[in-house]
Design a protein around this motif. Structure first.
Motif, PDB file in Angstrom:
ATOM      1  N   LEU A  61      12.149  11.748 -11.909  1.00 14.90           N
ATOM      2  CA  LEU A  61      12.958  12.149 -10.759  1.00 14.90           C
ATOM      3  C   LEU A  61      13.540  10.927 -10.056  1.00 14.90           C
ATOM      4  N   LEU A  62      12.722   9.889  -9.872  1.00 15.42           N
ATOM      5  CA  LEU A  62      13.205   8.674  -9.217  1.00 15.42           C
ATOM      6  C   LEU A  62      14.318   8.014 -10.021  1.00 15.42           C
ATOM      7  N   GLU A  63      14.164   8.022 -11.342  1.00 11.47           N
ATOM      8  CA  GLU A  63      15.196   7.439 -12.201  1.00 11.47           C
ATOM      9  C   GLU A  63      16.518   8.192 -12.039  1.00 11.47           C
ATOM     10  N   GLY A  64      16.436   9.526 -11.978  1.00 13.82           N
ATOM     11  CA  GLY A  64      17.640  10.323 -11.779  1.00 13.82           C
ATOM     12  C   GLY A  64      18.293  10.048 -10.434  1.00 13.82           C
TER      13      GLY A  64
ATOM     14  N   ARG B 162       0.829  -1.213   0.000  1.00 17.30           N
ATOM     15  CA  ARG B 162       0.000   0.000   0.000  1.00 17.30           C
ATOM     16  C   ARG B 162       0.859   1.256   0.000  1.00 17.30           C
ATOM     17  N   ALA B 163       2.011   1.183   0.647  1.00 15.53           N
ATOM     18  CA  ALA B 163       2.914   2.338   0.692  1.00 15.53           C
ATOM     19  C   ALA B 163       3.804   2.420  -0.545  1.00 15.53           C
ATOM     20  N   ARG B 164       3.698   1.437  -1.439  1.00 16.75           N
ATOM     21  CA  ARG B 164       4.553   1.349  -2.631  1.00 16.75           C
ATOM     22  C   ARG B 164       6.035   1.406  -2.230  1.00 16.75           C
ATOM     23  N   SER B 165       6.345   0.767  -1.120  1.00 18.83           N
ATOM     24  CA  SER B 165       7.701   0.781  -0.577  1.00 18.83           C
ATOM     25  C   SER B 165       8.431  -0.486  -1.014  1.00 18.83           C
ATOM     26  N   GLY B 166       9.013  -0.434  -2.207  1.00 17.35           N
ATOM     27  CA  GLY B 166       9.665  -1.613  -2.756  1.00 17.35           C
ATOM     28  C   GLY B 166      10.814  -2.110  -1.909  1.00 17.35           C
ATOM     29  N   HIS B 167      11.615  -1.185  -1.362  1.00 14.98           N
ATOM     30  CA  HIS B 167      12.766  -1.584  -0.551  1.00 14.98           C
ATOM     31  C   HIS B 167      12.320  -2.286   0.724  1.00 14.98           C
TER      32      HIS B 167
ATOM     33  N   VAL C 111       1.111   8.335   2.916  1.00 12.83           N
ATOM     34  CA  VAL C 111       1.816   8.706   1.692  1.00 12.83           C
ATOM     35  C   VAL C 111       2.440   7.457   1.082  1.00 12.83           C
ATOM     36  N   TYR C 112       2.890   7.588  -0.157  1.00 15.70           N
ATOM     37  CA  TYR C 112       3.683   6.530  -0.770  1.00 15.70           C
ATOM     38  C   TYR C 112       5.145   6.722  -0.384  1.00 15.70           C
ATOM     39  N   GLU C 113       5.826   5.620  -0.104  1.00 14.87           N
ATOM     40  CA  GLU C 113       7.260   5.653   0.199  1.00 14.87           C
ATOM     41  C   GLU C 113       7.977   4.984  -0.971  1.00 14.87           C
ATOM     42  N   LEU C 114       8.553   5.791  -1.850  1.00 14.94           N
ATOM     43  CA  LEU C 114       8.974   5.307  -3.160  1.00 14.94           C
ATOM     44  C   LEU C 114      10.435   4.878  -3.250  1.00 14.94           C
ATOM     45  N   LEU C 115      11.298   5.440  -2.412  1.00 15.87           N
ATOM     46  CA  LEU C 115      12.727   5.164  -2.584  1.00 15.87           C
ATOM     47  C   LEU C 115      13.481   5.403  -1.288  1.00 15.87           C
ATOM     48  N   ASP C 116      14.424   4.516  -1.010  1.00 10.32           N
ATOM     49  CA  ASP C 116      15.365   4.708   0.095  1.00 10.32           C
ATOM     50  C   ASP C 116      16.627   5.321  -0.493  1.00 10.32           C
ATOM     51  N   THR C 117      16.912   6.572  -0.143  1.00  2.48           N
ATOM     52  CA  THR C 117      18.088   7.241  -0.708  1.00  2.48           C
ATOM     53  C   THR C 117      19.386   6.763  -0.066  1.00  2.48           C
TER      54      THR C 117
ATOM     55  N   VAL D 106      12.212   8.913  -0.089  1.00  2.00           N
ATOM     56  CA  VAL D 106      11.429   9.750  -1.002  1.00  2.00           C
ATOM     57  C   VAL D 106       9.969   9.348  -0.857  1.00  2.00           C
ATOM     58  N   ILE D 107       9.120  10.305  -0.511  1.00  4.18           N
ATOM     59  CA  ILE D 107       7.698  10.024  -0.346  1.00  4.18           C
ATOM     60  C   ILE D 107       6.899  10.844  -1.350  1.00  4.18           C
ATOM     61  N   ALA D 108       5.668  10.413  -1.614  1.00  2.00           N
ATOM     62  CA  ALA D 108       4.822  11.104  -2.588  1.00  2.00           C
ATOM     63  C   ALA D 108       3.394  11.169  -2.082  1.00  2.00           C
ATOM     64  N   ASN D 109       2.723  12.256  -2.392  1.00  2.00           N
ATOM     65  CA  ASN D 109       1.291  12.358  -2.135  1.00  2.00           C
ATOM     66  C   ASN D 109       0.565  11.373  -3.050  1.00  2.00           C
ATOM     67  N   LYS D 110      -0.383  10.636  -2.506  1.00  2.00           N
ATOM     68  CA  LYS D 110      -1.024   9.565  -3.267  1.00  2.00           C
ATOM     69  C   LYS D 110      -1.815  10.080  -4.461  1.00  2.00           C
TER      70      LYS D 110
END
Length: 536
Positions: free
Chosen positions: A517-520, A176-181, A401-407, A500-504
Protein backbone atom coordinates in the motif's frame (compact mmCIF):
# COMPACT_ATOMS: atom_id res chain seq x y z
CA UNK A 1 -6.60 -32.31 32.03
CA UNK A 2 -10.02 -31.46 33.48
CA UNK A 3 -8.39 -28.75 35.60
CA UNK A 4 -6.79 -27.22 32.51
CA UNK A 5 -10.21 -26.90 30.89
CA UNK A 6 -11.44 -24.90 33.88
CA UNK A 7 -8.59 -22.40 33.70
CA UNK A 8 -8.80 -19.18 31.74
CA UNK A 9 -6.15 -18.67 29.01
CA UNK A 10 -4.32 -16.15 31.19
CA UNK A 11 -4.23 -18.60 34.10
CA UNK A 12 -2.97 -21.46 31.92
CA UNK A 13 -0.27 -19.23 30.49
CA UNK A 14 0.77 -18.12 33.98
CA UNK A 15 1.28 -21.72 35.14
CA UNK A 16 3.25 -22.65 32.03
CA UNK A 17 5.45 -19.56 32.24
CA UNK A 18 6.23 -20.27 35.87
CA UNK A 19 7.31 -23.82 34.99
CA UNK A 20 9.44 -22.51 32.11
CA UNK A 21 11.27 -19.96 34.26
CA UNK A 22 11.86 -22.35 37.15
CA UNK A 23 13.26 -24.95 34.75
CA UNK A 24 15.67 -22.25 33.53
CA UNK A 25 17.03 -21.80 37.06
CA UNK A 26 15.07 -18.68 38.00
CA UNK A 27 14.04 -18.13 41.59
CA UNK A 28 10.66 -16.56 42.33
CA UNK A 29 10.82 -12.97 43.54
CA UNK A 30 7.90 -11.66 45.55
CA UNK A 31 7.34 -8.15 46.79
CA UNK A 32 4.53 -6.40 48.60
CA UNK A 33 2.16 -3.96 46.99
CA UNK A 34 4.03 -0.98 48.40
CA UNK A 35 7.53 0.41 47.99
CA UNK A 36 9.09 3.56 49.38
CA UNK A 37 8.39 6.37 46.94
CA UNK A 38 12.00 7.58 47.14
CA UNK A 39 13.06 4.58 45.02
CA UNK A 40 10.85 5.71 42.16
CA UNK A 41 11.54 9.41 42.65
CA UNK A 42 15.29 8.86 42.37
CA UNK A 43 14.95 6.62 39.31
CA UNK A 44 12.18 8.26 37.31
CA UNK A 45 13.98 7.84 34.00
CA UNK A 46 13.75 4.06 34.42
CA UNK A 47 9.96 4.04 34.87
CA UNK A 48 7.42 3.56 32.05
CA UNK A 49 5.46 6.51 33.49
CA UNK A 50 6.36 9.16 36.02
CA UNK A 51 2.83 9.08 37.38
CA UNK A 52 2.79 7.04 40.59
CA UNK A 53 0.08 6.54 43.23
CA UNK A 54 1.49 7.67 46.58
CA UNK A 55 0.24 7.79 50.16
CA UNK A 56 1.63 8.50 53.61
CA UNK A 57 1.99 5.47 55.88
CA UNK A 58 1.04 5.56 59.57
CA UNK A 59 4.70 6.05 60.49
CA UNK A 60 4.99 9.07 58.20
CA UNK A 61 6.86 7.38 55.33
CA UNK A 62 5.80 8.26 51.79
CA UNK A 63 4.93 4.99 50.05
CA UNK A 64 3.81 4.13 46.53
CA UNK A 65 1.75 1.43 44.91
CA UNK A 66 4.41 -0.32 42.86
CA UNK A 67 4.44 0.82 39.20
CA UNK A 68 7.36 -1.48 38.37
CA UNK A 69 9.04 -4.67 39.58
CA UNK A 70 12.45 -4.47 37.88
CA UNK A 71 13.58 -1.53 40.02
CA UNK A 72 12.91 -3.46 43.22
CA UNK A 73 14.73 -6.54 41.94
CA UNK A 74 17.73 -4.48 40.82
CA UNK A 75 17.86 -2.83 44.24
CA UNK A 76 17.65 -6.04 46.26
CA UNK A 77 19.53 -8.55 44.05
CA UNK A 78 23.02 -7.40 45.12
CA UNK A 79 24.99 -10.12 43.24
CA UNK A 80 28.56 -10.77 44.38
CA UNK A 81 31.38 -10.17 41.86
CA UNK A 82 31.26 -12.92 39.23
CA UNK A 83 27.84 -14.12 40.42
CA UNK A 84 24.75 -14.36 38.19
CA UNK A 85 21.33 -14.24 39.83
CA UNK A 86 18.12 -15.22 38.05
CA UNK A 87 14.65 -14.20 39.18
CA UNK A 88 11.13 -14.45 37.85
CA UNK A 89 8.04 -12.71 39.17
CA UNK A 90 4.26 -12.72 38.86
CA UNK A 91 3.00 -9.42 40.22
CA UNK A 92 0.41 -6.73 39.69
CA UNK A 93 1.67 -3.23 38.98
CA UNK A 94 -0.24 0.04 38.97
CA UNK A 95 0.13 2.37 36.01
CA UNK A 96 -1.96 4.80 33.96
CA UNK A 97 -4.03 2.89 31.41
CA UNK A 98 -3.26 3.56 27.76
CA UNK A 99 -7.01 3.42 27.04
CA UNK A 100 -8.49 5.61 29.77
CA UNK A 101 -5.56 7.52 31.22
CA UNK A 102 -6.75 6.41 34.68
CA UNK A 103 -4.65 4.16 36.89
CA UNK A 104 -5.10 0.46 36.34
CA UNK A 105 -3.95 -2.75 37.99
CA UNK A 106 -1.89 -4.64 35.39
CA UNK A 107 -0.99 -8.34 35.59
CA UNK A 108 2.68 -8.78 34.73
CA UNK A 109 5.13 -11.66 34.72
CA UNK A 110 8.77 -11.53 33.81
CA UNK A 111 12.32 -12.53 34.53
CA UNK A 112 15.53 -10.72 35.31
CA UNK A 113 19.13 -11.96 35.06
CA UNK A 114 21.48 -9.72 37.05
CA UNK A 115 25.19 -9.78 37.85
CA UNK A 116 27.72 -11.43 35.56
CA UNK A 117 25.80 -11.15 32.29
CA UNK A 118 27.43 -11.99 28.97
CA UNK A 119 26.44 -13.44 25.65
CA UNK A 120 25.21 -16.74 27.11
CA UNK A 121 22.90 -15.03 29.60
CA UNK A 122 21.60 -12.60 26.99
CA UNK A 123 20.96 -15.48 24.60
CA UNK A 124 19.11 -17.35 27.34
CA UNK A 125 16.86 -14.35 27.97
CA UNK A 126 16.01 -14.02 24.26
CA UNK A 127 15.32 -17.76 24.00
CA UNK A 128 13.05 -17.64 27.05
CA UNK A 129 11.25 -14.63 25.58
CA UNK A 130 10.55 -16.61 22.40
CA UNK A 131 9.35 -19.59 24.43
CA UNK A 132 7.15 -17.28 26.51
CA UNK A 133 5.45 -15.96 23.39
CA UNK A 134 4.93 -19.51 22.19
CA UNK A 135 3.17 -20.32 25.47
CA UNK A 136 0.98 -17.23 25.17
CA UNK A 137 0.02 -18.14 21.61
CA UNK A 138 -0.89 -21.69 22.64
CA UNK A 139 -3.11 -20.30 25.37
CA UNK A 140 -4.94 -17.96 23.02
CA UNK A 141 -4.50 -19.25 19.48
CA UNK A 142 -2.91 -16.36 17.56
CA UNK A 143 0.52 -16.35 15.98
CA UNK A 144 3.44 -14.48 17.56
CA UNK A 145 6.52 -12.54 16.56
CA UNK A 146 9.62 -11.47 18.48
CA UNK A 147 11.37 -8.37 17.10
CA UNK A 148 14.94 -7.63 18.19
CA UNK A 149 17.28 -4.68 17.78
CA UNK A 150 20.30 -3.19 19.51
CA UNK A 151 20.65 0.20 21.16
CA UNK A 152 24.42 -0.03 20.74
CA UNK A 153 24.02 -0.17 16.96
CA UNK A 154 21.89 2.98 16.98
CA UNK A 155 24.10 4.83 19.47
CA UNK A 156 27.21 4.03 17.45
CA UNK A 157 25.56 5.31 14.27
CA UNK A 158 24.56 8.52 16.06
CA UNK A 159 28.21 8.88 17.06
CA UNK A 160 29.38 8.18 13.52
CA UNK A 161 27.17 10.85 11.94
CA UNK A 162 28.01 13.36 14.67
CA UNK A 163 24.52 13.84 16.14
CA UNK A 164 24.76 16.29 19.07
CA UNK A 165 23.80 14.81 22.45
CA UNK A 166 20.88 17.19 22.99
CA UNK A 167 19.24 16.08 19.71
CA UNK A 168 19.39 12.33 20.25
CA UNK A 169 16.20 11.82 22.22
CA UNK A 170 14.27 13.63 19.51
CA UNK A 171 15.88 11.50 16.81
CA UNK A 172 15.08 8.34 18.78
CA UNK A 173 11.43 9.33 19.17
CA UNK A 174 11.14 9.62 15.39
CA UNK A 175 12.85 6.26 14.96
CA UNK A 176 10.37 4.68 17.37
CA UNK A 177 7.52 6.11 15.31
CA UNK A 178 9.16 4.84 12.08
CA UNK A 179 8.63 8.37 10.77
CA UNK A 180 11.22 8.60 8.02
CA UNK A 181 10.09 12.03 6.80
CA UNK A 182 10.25 13.54 10.30
CA UNK A 183 13.54 11.75 11.04
CA UNK A 184 15.25 13.23 7.98
CA UNK A 185 14.06 16.72 8.86
CA UNK A 186 15.16 16.39 12.50
CA UNK A 187 18.53 14.95 11.45
CA UNK A 188 19.18 17.85 9.08
CA UNK A 189 18.16 20.30 11.81
CA UNK A 190 20.64 18.51 14.10
CA UNK A 191 23.40 19.33 11.63
CA UNK A 192 24.40 15.81 10.57
CA UNK A 193 24.16 16.66 6.86
CA UNK A 194 22.31 14.92 4.06
CA UNK A 195 24.46 11.78 4.17
CA UNK A 196 24.00 11.46 7.92
CA UNK A 197 20.25 11.99 7.64
CA UNK A 198 20.00 9.27 5.00
CA UNK A 199 22.10 6.90 7.12
CA UNK A 200 19.75 7.35 10.07
CA UNK A 201 16.68 6.94 7.86
CA UNK A 202 18.32 3.82 6.45
CA UNK A 203 17.80 2.13 9.83
CA UNK A 204 14.11 1.89 8.94
CA UNK A 205 15.00 -0.38 6.02
CA UNK A 206 16.93 -2.80 8.24
CA UNK A 207 13.86 -4.72 9.31
CA UNK A 208 12.70 -8.24 8.50
CA UNK A 209 13.84 -11.87 8.75
CA UNK A 210 17.33 -12.12 10.26
CA UNK A 211 18.84 -13.90 7.26
CA UNK A 212 17.87 -10.96 5.05
CA UNK A 213 18.68 -8.14 7.45
CA UNK A 214 22.04 -9.21 8.91
CA UNK A 215 24.06 -8.86 5.67
CA UNK A 216 22.56 -5.44 4.94
CA UNK A 217 23.11 -4.31 8.53
CA UNK A 218 26.74 -5.44 8.33
CA UNK A 219 27.23 -3.47 5.11
CA UNK A 220 25.79 -0.36 6.81
CA UNK A 221 28.28 -0.50 9.71
CA UNK A 222 30.37 2.65 10.04
CA UNK A 223 32.41 1.69 13.10
CA UNK A 224 33.71 -1.21 15.15
CA UNK A 225 31.05 -0.41 17.76
CA UNK A 226 28.27 -0.99 15.23
CA UNK A 227 29.87 -4.27 14.14
CA UNK A 228 30.20 -5.39 17.77
CA UNK A 229 26.53 -4.66 18.45
CA UNK A 230 25.56 -6.65 15.38
CA UNK A 231 27.76 -9.51 16.60
CA UNK A 232 25.87 -9.57 19.90
CA UNK A 233 22.58 -9.72 18.03
CA UNK A 234 23.82 -12.57 15.88
CA UNK A 235 24.99 -14.47 18.96
CA UNK A 236 21.65 -14.03 20.73
CA UNK A 237 19.77 -15.39 17.72
CA UNK A 238 21.89 -18.54 17.77
CA UNK A 239 20.45 -19.38 21.20
CA UNK A 240 16.87 -19.54 19.90
CA UNK A 241 15.00 -22.83 20.22
CA UNK A 242 14.36 -24.81 17.06
CA UNK A 243 11.39 -23.62 15.05
CA UNK A 244 11.43 -20.10 16.51
CA UNK A 245 13.71 -18.56 13.90
CA UNK A 246 10.99 -17.75 11.37
CA UNK A 247 9.04 -15.84 13.99
CA UNK A 248 12.00 -13.77 15.14
CA UNK A 249 12.75 -10.68 13.09
CA UNK A 250 15.38 -8.01 13.35
CA UNK A 251 14.55 -4.32 13.39
CA UNK A 252 17.58 -2.07 13.73
CA UNK A 253 15.28 0.94 14.19
CA UNK A 254 13.78 -0.60 17.33
CA UNK A 255 14.79 1.60 20.22
CA UNK A 256 13.99 2.42 23.81
CA UNK A 257 15.00 5.20 26.15
CA UNK A 258 18.79 5.69 26.13
CA UNK A 259 18.85 6.09 29.92
CA UNK A 260 17.39 2.59 30.32
CA UNK A 261 18.43 0.23 27.53
CA UNK A 262 22.07 0.05 26.51
CA UNK A 263 22.29 -3.11 24.39
CA UNK A 264 20.02 -5.76 22.95
CA UNK A 265 16.35 -4.77 22.96
CA UNK A 266 13.32 -6.82 21.96
CA UNK A 267 9.53 -6.76 21.84
CA UNK A 268 7.02 -9.58 21.42
CA UNK A 269 3.68 -9.39 19.64
CA UNK A 270 0.61 -11.63 19.55
CA UNK A 271 -1.49 -11.58 16.42
CA UNK A 272 -4.73 -9.77 17.19
CA UNK A 273 -3.41 -7.93 20.25
CA UNK A 274 -2.95 -4.20 19.59
CA UNK A 275 0.15 -3.71 21.75
CA UNK A 276 3.34 -5.63 22.55
CA UNK A 277 2.73 -8.55 24.90
CA UNK A 278 6.41 -8.66 25.90
CA UNK A 279 9.20 -6.09 26.21
CA UNK A 280 12.78 -6.49 27.33
CA UNK A 281 16.48 -6.00 26.78
CA UNK A 282 19.83 -5.21 28.39
CA UNK A 283 19.63 -2.59 31.15
CA UNK A 284 23.13 -2.50 32.65
CA UNK A 285 22.82 1.20 33.54
CA UNK A 286 20.03 0.51 36.03
CA UNK A 287 21.77 -2.54 37.53
CA UNK A 288 24.95 -0.52 38.11
CA UNK A 289 23.09 2.11 40.09
CA UNK A 290 22.73 -0.51 42.82
CA UNK A 291 25.62 -2.92 42.10
CA UNK A 292 28.73 -1.40 40.48
CA UNK A 293 29.98 -3.42 37.53
CA UNK A 294 26.83 -5.55 37.25
CA UNK A 295 25.02 -6.30 34.03
CA UNK A 296 21.34 -7.10 33.57
CA UNK A 297 18.94 -8.46 31.00
CA UNK A 298 15.29 -9.33 31.33
CA UNK A 299 11.78 -8.88 30.07
CA UNK A 300 8.20 -8.37 31.19
CA UNK A 301 5.18 -10.30 29.91
CA UNK A 302 1.90 -8.38 29.91
CA UNK A 303 -0.69 -11.04 30.60
CA UNK A 304 -3.58 -8.62 30.17
CA UNK A 305 -2.82 -8.52 26.44
CA UNK A 306 -4.29 -12.03 26.25
CA UNK A 307 -7.66 -10.45 27.00
CA UNK A 308 -7.23 -8.18 23.99
CA UNK A 309 -5.92 -10.80 21.57
CA UNK A 310 -8.79 -11.81 19.33
CA UNK A 311 -8.42 -15.34 17.93
CA UNK A 312 -7.71 -15.17 14.19
CA UNK A 313 -10.57 -15.89 11.78
CA UNK A 314 -11.05 -19.36 10.36
CA UNK A 315 -8.27 -20.49 8.05
CA UNK A 316 -8.67 -19.26 4.50
CA UNK A 317 -6.55 -19.41 1.39
CA UNK A 318 -7.04 -15.66 0.94
CA UNK A 319 -4.82 -13.31 2.99
CA UNK A 320 -6.45 -11.31 5.76
CA UNK A 321 -7.92 -7.98 4.72
CA UNK A 322 -5.95 -4.82 5.42
CA UNK A 323 -8.26 -2.60 7.49
CA UNK A 324 -7.90 1.14 6.84
CA UNK A 325 -9.51 3.94 8.86
CA UNK A 326 -10.26 6.91 6.61
CA UNK A 327 -11.39 10.35 7.76
CA UNK A 328 -14.84 11.44 6.66
CA UNK A 329 -15.24 14.69 4.79
CA UNK A 330 -13.07 16.67 2.42
CA UNK A 331 -9.77 15.12 3.53
CA UNK A 332 -11.29 11.65 3.22
CA UNK A 333 -12.25 12.38 -0.39
CA UNK A 334 -8.66 13.36 -1.17
CA UNK A 335 -7.24 10.33 0.59
CA UNK A 336 -9.60 7.92 -1.14
CA UNK A 337 -8.67 9.43 -4.49
CA UNK A 338 -4.96 9.03 -3.73
CA UNK A 339 -5.46 5.40 -2.71
CA UNK A 340 -7.30 4.73 -5.96
CA UNK A 341 -4.58 6.44 -8.02
CA UNK A 342 -2.00 4.28 -6.27
CA UNK A 343 -3.86 1.12 -7.26
CA UNK A 344 -4.56 0.34 -3.60
CA UNK A 345 -8.31 -0.01 -4.18
CA UNK A 346 -10.92 0.40 -6.90
CA UNK A 347 -12.25 3.93 -7.50
CA UNK A 348 -15.66 4.40 -5.91
CA UNK A 349 -17.80 7.33 -4.88
CA UNK A 350 -18.34 6.34 -1.27
CA UNK A 351 -20.31 9.56 -0.72
CA UNK A 352 -23.05 8.05 -2.89
CA UNK A 353 -23.70 5.40 -0.24
CA UNK A 354 -24.46 5.44 3.47
CA UNK A 355 -22.14 2.51 4.11
CA UNK A 356 -19.53 3.05 6.80
CA UNK A 357 -17.43 0.12 5.57
CA UNK A 358 -16.25 -0.13 1.97
CA UNK A 359 -14.55 -3.36 0.86
CA UNK A 360 -12.42 -4.12 -2.16
CA UNK A 361 -11.92 -7.86 -1.92
CA UNK A 362 -9.81 -7.98 -5.07
CA UNK A 363 -7.33 -5.55 -3.51
CA UNK A 364 -7.65 -7.13 -0.06
CA UNK A 365 -8.60 -3.79 1.51
CA UNK A 366 -11.45 -2.79 3.82
CA UNK A 367 -11.97 0.93 4.53
CA UNK A 368 -13.80 2.34 7.56
CA UNK A 369 -15.17 5.86 7.37
CA UNK A 370 -14.81 7.56 10.75
CA UNK A 371 -14.56 11.04 12.23
CA UNK A 372 -11.09 12.50 11.59
CA UNK A 373 -10.46 12.85 15.32
CA UNK A 374 -11.16 9.13 15.82
CA UNK A 375 -8.81 7.71 13.18
CA UNK A 376 -5.81 7.45 15.51
CA UNK A 377 -7.97 5.79 18.18
CA UNK A 378 -9.13 3.06 15.80
CA UNK A 379 -5.55 2.39 14.75
CA UNK A 380 -3.94 2.50 18.19
CA UNK A 381 -6.51 0.06 19.58
CA UNK A 382 -6.11 -2.33 16.66
CA UNK A 383 -9.60 -1.95 15.17
CA UNK A 384 -7.84 -0.71 12.04
CA UNK A 385 -4.42 -1.73 10.76
CA UNK A 386 -3.77 1.51 8.89
CA UNK A 387 -5.16 5.03 9.09
CA UNK A 388 -4.72 8.39 7.41
CA UNK A 389 -4.86 11.28 9.84
CA UNK A 390 -3.73 14.89 10.12
CA UNK A 391 -0.56 15.53 12.05
CA UNK A 392 -2.50 17.89 14.32
CA UNK A 393 -4.74 15.08 15.54
CA UNK A 394 -1.78 12.73 15.83
CA UNK A 395 0.18 15.19 17.97
CA UNK A 396 -2.81 16.08 20.14
CA UNK A 397 -3.75 12.46 20.83
CA UNK A 398 -0.15 11.22 21.30
CA UNK A 399 -1.32 7.91 19.86
CA UNK A 400 1.21 5.09 20.17
CA UNK A 401 1.37 4.21 16.48
CA UNK A 402 3.85 4.10 13.63
CA UNK A 403 3.86 7.15 11.35
CA UNK A 404 4.90 5.69 8.01
CA UNK A 405 4.30 8.30 5.32
CA UNK A 406 3.56 11.98 4.77
CA UNK A 407 0.99 12.10 1.98
CA UNK A 408 1.28 15.87 1.60
CA UNK A 409 -2.51 16.17 1.54
CA UNK A 410 -4.28 18.92 3.45
CA UNK A 411 -1.17 21.02 4.01
CA UNK A 412 -1.58 23.79 6.57
CA UNK A 413 0.13 24.85 9.80
CA UNK A 414 -0.53 25.20 13.49
CA UNK A 415 -0.28 28.85 14.49
CA UNK A 416 -0.57 31.27 17.34
CA UNK A 417 -2.90 34.05 16.21
CA UNK A 418 -4.30 37.16 17.83
CA UNK A 419 -5.46 40.70 17.17
CA UNK A 420 -3.36 42.52 14.60
CA UNK A 421 -0.64 44.40 16.45
CA UNK A 422 -1.01 42.28 19.59
CA UNK A 423 1.67 42.97 22.22
CA UNK A 424 2.26 40.28 24.83
CA UNK A 425 2.42 41.26 28.49
CA UNK A 426 4.93 38.88 30.12
CA UNK A 427 3.87 40.11 33.55
CA UNK A 428 0.75 37.94 33.57
CA UNK A 429 -0.29 34.53 32.22
CA UNK A 430 -1.21 34.53 28.55
CA UNK A 431 -4.81 33.44 27.96
CA UNK A 432 -4.88 30.92 25.11
CA UNK A 433 -8.07 29.59 23.52
CA UNK A 434 -7.76 26.37 21.54
CA UNK A 435 -9.11 22.89 21.00
CA UNK A 436 -5.51 21.62 20.77
CA UNK A 437 -4.72 21.89 24.47
CA UNK A 438 -1.79 19.45 24.54
CA UNK A 439 -0.11 21.02 21.52
CA UNK A 440 -0.58 24.52 22.96
CA UNK A 441 0.78 23.57 26.39
CA UNK A 442 3.86 21.91 24.90
CA UNK A 443 4.56 24.83 22.56
CA UNK A 444 4.38 27.51 25.25
CA UNK A 445 6.30 25.31 27.71
CA UNK A 446 9.17 25.28 25.20
CA UNK A 447 8.95 29.07 25.11
CA UNK A 448 8.98 29.24 28.91
CA UNK A 449 5.69 31.17 28.84
CA UNK A 450 3.10 30.83 31.60
CA UNK A 451 -0.37 30.39 30.09
CA UNK A 452 -4.00 29.86 30.98
CA UNK A 453 -5.69 27.39 28.64
CA UNK A 454 -9.30 27.94 27.60
CA UNK A 455 -10.57 24.83 25.83
CA UNK A 456 -13.04 25.45 23.02
CA UNK A 457 -14.52 23.03 20.49
CA UNK A 458 -15.24 25.45 17.65
CA UNK A 459 -15.34 29.07 16.44
CA UNK A 460 -11.94 29.58 18.06
CA UNK A 461 -11.48 32.94 16.32
CA UNK A 462 -14.29 34.44 18.41
CA UNK A 463 -12.32 34.12 21.66
CA UNK A 464 -9.93 37.10 21.25
CA UNK A 465 -12.61 39.17 19.50
CA UNK A 466 -14.92 38.88 22.52
CA UNK A 467 -12.11 39.19 25.07
CA UNK A 468 -12.30 35.57 26.19
CA UNK A 469 -8.62 35.06 25.38
CA UNK A 470 -5.55 37.02 24.35
CA UNK A 471 -4.56 34.66 21.54
CA UNK A 472 -5.61 31.40 19.95
CA UNK A 473 -3.77 28.29 18.81
CA UNK A 474 -5.41 26.85 15.73
CA UNK A 475 -4.89 25.46 12.25
CA UNK A 476 -4.36 28.06 9.54
CA UNK A 477 -4.56 27.21 5.85
CA UNK A 478 -4.82 30.53 4.00
CA UNK A 479 -5.36 32.99 6.85
CA UNK A 480 -8.42 34.49 5.13
CA UNK A 481 -10.76 33.84 8.08
CA UNK A 482 -8.30 35.50 10.44
CA UNK A 483 -7.97 38.58 8.26
CA UNK A 484 -11.73 38.95 7.87
CA UNK A 485 -12.02 39.07 11.66
CA UNK A 486 -9.17 41.47 12.35
CA UNK A 487 -6.76 38.76 13.47
CA UNK A 488 -3.28 37.87 12.27
CA UNK A 489 -0.83 35.01 12.55
CA UNK A 490 1.69 35.83 15.28
CA UNK A 491 3.81 32.73 14.73
CA UNK A 492 3.54 29.38 12.96
CA UNK A 493 5.20 26.42 14.66
CA UNK A 494 3.97 23.10 13.25
CA UNK A 495 3.52 22.09 9.60
CA UNK A 496 0.50 19.83 9.18
CA UNK A 497 -0.49 17.32 6.52
CA UNK A 498 -2.18 13.92 6.36
CA UNK A 499 0.01 11.05 7.57
CA UNK A 500 -0.30 7.29 7.07
CA UNK A 501 -0.18 5.58 10.46
CA UNK A 502 -0.12 1.90 11.42
CA UNK A 503 -0.91 -0.16 14.48
CA UNK A 504 2.41 -1.44 15.82
CA UNK A 505 1.25 -5.02 16.19
CA UNK A 506 -0.64 -5.20 12.89
CA UNK A 507 2.47 -3.89 11.16
CA UNK A 508 4.36 -6.99 12.27
CA UNK A 509 1.83 -9.42 10.84
CA UNK A 510 0.64 -7.49 7.77
CA UNK A 511 3.97 -6.03 6.72
CA UNK A 512 3.78 -7.18 3.11
CA UNK A 513 0.30 -5.74 2.57
CA UNK A 514 1.25 -2.51 4.31
CA UNK A 515 4.43 -2.10 2.27
CA UNK A 516 2.48 -2.73 -0.93
CA UNK A 517 0.00 0.00 0.00
CA UNK A 518 2.81 2.42 0.87
CA UNK A 519 4.53 1.69 -2.43
CA UNK A 520 1.31 2.47 -4.30
CA UNK A 521 0.82 5.72 -2.39
CA UNK A 522 4.40 6.84 -2.95
CA UNK A 523 3.99 6.18 -6.65
CA UNK A 524 0.78 8.21 -6.81
CA UNK A 525 2.37 11.08 -4.87
CA UNK A 526 5.40 11.07 -7.18
CA UNK A 527 3.21 11.10 -10.30
CA UNK A 528 1.20 14.01 -8.96
CA UNK A 529 4.37 15.95 -8.21
CA UNK A 530 5.73 15.20 -11.70
CA UNK A 531 2.50 16.28 -13.39
CA UNK A 532 2.41 19.46 -11.32
CA UNK A 533 5.98 20.25 -12.33
CA UNK A 534 5.19 19.72 -16.01
CA UNK A 535 2.23 22.11 -15.92
CA UNK A 536 4.34 24.98 -14.59
Amino acid sequence: MELEKLLQPKERASFELRALYEAAGCRKYHMGQFEEYALYQENQSFLPSRQVITFTDLDGRLLALKPDVTLSIAKSAQPAPGQTRRFYYNENVYRPSAESGAFKEIAQMGLEIIGQVGGAETGQAVALAAQSLDILSRAMGPDWRLVAGHMGYISALLDAVGAPAHTRQGLLSRLRARSGHELRTAALDAGVGQAGAEALAGLLELSGPAAQVLPRAAAACRSDAMAAALGELRGALQALPGGAGGRVWLDLALSGEMEYYNGLIFQGYLQGAPRPALRGGRYDLLARKFTPGAGAVGFAVYLDELDRAAPPPAQSAAPAMLNIALPKGRLGDKVYSLLAEGGCLAPEDYNATRRLVVEDKAAGVRCFLVKPSDVAIYVEHGAADIGIVGRDILAESEADVYELLDTGLGRCRMCVAGPAGFADDPGRPLRVATKFTRIAKEYFARQGRDIEIIHLNGSIELAPILGLSDVIVDIVETGATLQENGLAVLTGFMPISARVIANKSSYQFKRRQTDRLLEGLRGAIARRAHNKEETR
